[in-house]
Design a protein around this motif. Sequence first.
Motif: not given
Length: 144
Positions: A107-120
């Motif tokens: 869940x933590x990894x998925x959140x990190x990936x989601x945040x990155x994909x959304x913002x980077x």
Amino acid sequence: MEAIDAAKQFLTKAQEDAEWIYIQRQMEPNIRMLINKFYYSMFYCISAIIALKTNEQFKIHDSAINAFNFYIYNNDGFLSHEYVYAASALKGMREEFDYHNANITNEQYELAEKLWLKCYPDLENEVIKSIQEEINKLTNKDGD
């Protein structure tokens, strides 16, 4: 010109991290390293924006993030608050996993990936646009 050069260097570092992320996500992922790169790619983009907009450069991550937070909350139109949230969340995860050797849940990894994909991608584009605007300002000054 110094701010533009600094921003370009930060952008290059961010893009190198992003390229590593894209390649790594196609293989058996090293989740700890991915979260590290998620954060640093955002950090370098933030550092580029600060260099361009304030002519300040920070070597310490907390100083750059604190300055970014200050400028975001005290200057309308500096950048989206969404980037602050994503960078802060990724920074917290990176520190938890790097410094405290915490386990990373899916869940933590998925959140990190989601945040990155959304913002980077948007943040990288913002840096590129800002660099080009600063170059155009210099070019127009020289041409006047």
